[in-house]
Design an enzyme around this catalytic site. Structure first.
Site, short mmCIF file in Angstrom:
data_model
loop_
_atom_site.label_atom_id
_atom_site.label_comp_id
_atom_site.label_asym_id
_atom_site.label_seq_id
_atom_site.Cartn_x
_atom_site.Cartn_y
_atom_site.Cartn_z
N ARG A 233 0.85 -1.19 0.00
CA ARG A 233 0.00 0.00 0.00
C ARG A 233 0.88 1.24 0.00
O ARG A 233 1.96 1.26 0.62
CB ARG A 233 -0.90 0.03 1.25
CG ARG A 233 -2.06 -0.94 1.22
CD ARG A 233 -3.10 -0.58 0.17
NE ARG A 233 -4.27 -1.47 0.18
CZ ARG A 233 -4.43 -2.54 -0.61
NH1 ARG A 233 -3.50 -2.86 -1.50
NH2 ARG A 233 -5.51 -3.27 -0.53
N HIS B 61 -0.91 0.06 -9.75
CA HIS B 61 -1.58 -0.86 -8.82
C HIS B 61 -2.14 -2.09 -9.56
O HIS B 61 -3.33 -2.37 -9.51
CB HIS B 61 -2.71 -0.13 -8.06
CG HIS B 61 -3.10 -0.84 -6.79
ND1 HIS B 61 -3.54 -0.19 -5.66
CD2 HIS B 61 -3.15 -2.17 -6.47
CE1 HIS B 61 -3.82 -1.07 -4.72
NE2 HIS B 61 -3.60 -2.28 -5.20
P1 NAP Z 1 -1.65 -11.78 4.82
O1 NAP Z 1 -1.72 -13.18 4.37
O2 NAP Z 1 -2.56 -11.31 5.90
O3 NAP Z 1 -0.12 -11.50 5.26
C1 NAP Z 1 0.24 -10.38 5.98
C2 NAP Z 1 1.63 -10.62 6.56
O4 NAP Z 1 2.06 -9.41 7.20
C3 NAP Z 1 1.65 -11.71 7.63
O5 NAP Z 1 2.82 -12.47 7.50
C4 NAP Z 1 1.68 -10.93 8.93
O6 NAP Z 1 2.33 -11.60 10.00
C5 NAP Z 1 2.50 -9.72 8.54
N1 NAP Z 1 2.23 -8.58 9.43
C6 NAP Z 1 1.08 -7.92 9.64
N2 NAP Z 1 1.24 -6.94 10.55
C7 NAP Z 1 2.53 -7.00 10.94
C8 NAP Z 1 3.29 -6.27 11.87
N3 NAP Z 1 2.77 -5.27 12.59
N4 NAP Z 1 4.60 -6.62 12.04
C9 NAP Z 1 5.14 -7.63 11.33
N5 NAP Z 1 4.45 -8.36 10.42
C10 NAP Z 1 3.17 -8.05 10.23
O7 NAP Z 1 -1.86 -10.78 3.59
P2 NAP Z 1 -1.57 -11.07 2.04
O8 NAP Z 1 -2.71 -11.77 1.42
O9 NAP Z 1 -0.22 -11.65 1.94
O10 NAP Z 1 -1.59 -9.56 1.48
C11 NAP Z 1 -0.69 -8.59 1.95
C12 NAP Z 1 -1.06 -7.22 1.42
O11 NAP Z 1 -0.72 -7.10 0.04
C13 NAP Z 1 -2.54 -6.85 1.45
O12 NAP Z 1 -2.95 -6.44 2.73
C14 NAP Z 1 -2.62 -5.73 0.43
O13 NAP Z 1 -2.45 -4.48 1.05
C15 NAP Z 1 -1.45 -6.00 -0.50
N6 NAP Z 1 -1.89 -6.35 -1.88
C16 NAP Z 1 -1.47 -5.58 -2.91
C17 NAP Z 1 -1.85 -5.92 -4.20
C18 NAP Z 1 -1.36 -5.13 -5.39
O14 NAP Z 1 -1.85 -5.33 -6.49
N7 NAP Z 1 -0.40 -4.25 -5.22
C19 NAP Z 1 -2.66 -7.04 -4.43
C20 NAP Z 1 -3.06 -7.79 -3.34
C21 NAP Z 1 -2.68 -7.45 -2.06
P3 NAP Z 1 1.70 -12.97 10.63
O15 NAP Z 1 1.78 -13.98 9.51
O16 NAP Z 1 2.62 -13.29 11.74
O17 NAP Z 1 0.32 -12.64 11.02
C1 GLV Z 2 -5.34 -5.19 -3.99
O1 GLV Z 2 -4.60 -4.28 -3.76
C2 GLV Z 2 -5.87 -6.05 -3.00
O2 GLV Z 2 -5.73 -5.75 -1.79
O3 GLV Z 2 -6.46 -7.09 -3.38
#
Ligand code: NAP
Ligand code: GLV
Length: 313
Positions: free
Chosen positions: A228, A276
């Site tokens: 983000r 994005h």
């Molecule tokens: P997820 O499975 O919830 O993974 C989040 C990771 O961040 C987990 O490993 C979590 O730790 C860690 N985390 C959260 N808060 C933390 C903190 N305070 N300190 C240290 N580690 C922390 O999420 P995801 O599905 O991988 O997605 C991640 C993010 O990618 C989304 O929230 C979104 O903003 C972004 N995204 C971007 C796009 C794009 O097109 N650019 C697309 C999709 C998603 P734990 O495992 O220990 O809980």
């Molecule tokens: C895209 O940024 C998503 O969070 O799926």
């Protein structure tokens, strides 16, 4: 069963048809302002806050993306947007892991093989072979080791990179060094040459990509922000680029999207931007997951992708 749908730019008809095929017993409708008829489930992305406010009959709110920061931010601005006690669910993977792997690998290889620098040379009609980077001193650090960060880490290990990740809880990912919690952040950054951000946007992670963090990386480090825009302190990155502490950055996400004109990133020779698109929601796979989760809830089973609202992801 009544299902309401709102997305600012998805094809509404495709979604209503696709969900009706998967859940023939459901009545589906596109939500429009003023519609306060009953609903059991809501499928949303950047919805007007009145869509969900006071809907205590909901059994689930499905966010049509991986990040739920938009919905939680609305709740902060308009308390009551998310009716208390209603489960909030997000998409897990649904094809986004593969897209993130492709995007991250393309960036890592581009910087590792110095294609960014050769591109600048070509613009100046220069011919100058550079010292190749060595994998031994090109450690990749990934902030966030969840569904997306964990997948990217595995892919980069396959390519022979030294990979480390940072998350709240300790991880066991083959070939990846795991660091956990605030107390291990500095150790994670020390020795990291290329940093990929895949954290969720929460009050704890906002602004994490700042000057203090950048100065802990190996001088001449690379940044890839795929999570983000609010994670990044933009002026700090510009300063670090000027000073050479950060050699180059690839940014897919921004505080304001589309990025306004004028903005220093648009023409910066060491910044690469995409609008994005790192990992987009793929409708068919998303509909499969959402409908399977609705059937799970209806059948008294646990759905996947439940968000911990207190934690913020
Ligand atoms: P997820 O499975 O919830 O993974 C989040 C990771 O961040 C987990 O490993 C979590 O730790 C860690 N985390 C959260 N808060 C933390 C903190 N305070 N300190 C240290 N580690 C922390 O999420 P995801 O599905 O991988 O997605 C991640 C993010 O990618 C989304 O929230 C979104 O903003 C972004 N995204 C971007 C796009 C794009 O097109 N650019 C697309 C999709 C998603 P734990 O495992 O220990 O809980
Ligand atoms: C895209 O940024 C998503 O969070 O799926």
């Amino acid at each position: 069963m009544n299902i309401i749908f709102y997305h600012p730019y998805f094809d509404v008809q495709d979604w209503l048809t696709g969900m009706a095929q998967r859940l023939p017993q459901a009545n589906l409708r596109a939500w429009k302002p003023g519609d306060d008829r009953p609903a059991d489930y809501a499928l949303v992305w950047r919805q007007p806050h009145e869509m969900l406010a006071n809907r205590r009959d909901l059994k689930g709110v499905f966010v049509l993306g991986a990040g739920v920061d938009g919905v939680l931010e609305q709740e902060r601005q308009h308390p009551g947007t998310l009716p208390a006690g209603v489960p909030l669910l997000r998409l897990e993977d649904t094809g986004m892991v593969q897209q993130m792997k492709e995007y991250a690998l393309a960036c890592v290889l581009r910087y590792f093989r110095r294609f960014d620098e050769y591109q600048l040379q070509q613009q100046k009609q220069e011919w100058l072979p550079l010292e190749p980077h060595q994998q031994g001193n090109f450690t990749v650090g990934i902030l966030g080791a969840g569904v997306l960060g964990g997948g990217v880490a595995q892919k980069l290990v396959e390519f022979g990179f030294n990979v480390r990740c940072w998350s709240r809880s300790h991880k066991n990912i083959a070939g990846v060094q795991s660091f956990a919690g605030k107390e291990q952040l500095i150790a994670f950054l020390d020795g990291t040459r290329l940093l990929i951000n895949l954290l969720p946007n929460t009050p704890e992670t906002v602004g994490i990509l700042n000057r203090r963090l950048f100065t802990r990386l190996v001088p001449g480090a690379y940044l890839i922000n795929l999570a983000r825009g609010t994670h990044l302190v933009e002026d700090d990155l510009l300063l670090m680029l000027e000073q050479g502490q950060i050699a180059a950055a690839t940014l897919d996400v921004f505080v304001k999207e589309p990025l306004p004109q004028p903005h220093a990133f648009w023409l910066h020779p060491r910044v690469t931007m995409t609008p994005h698109i790192a990992a987009v929601t793929l409708p068919e796979q998303a509909m499969d997951q959402v409908s399977a989760n609705i059937l799970a809830i209806e059948g008294g089973k646990s759905p996947t992708g439940l968000v911990d609202i207190q934690r913020g992801y």
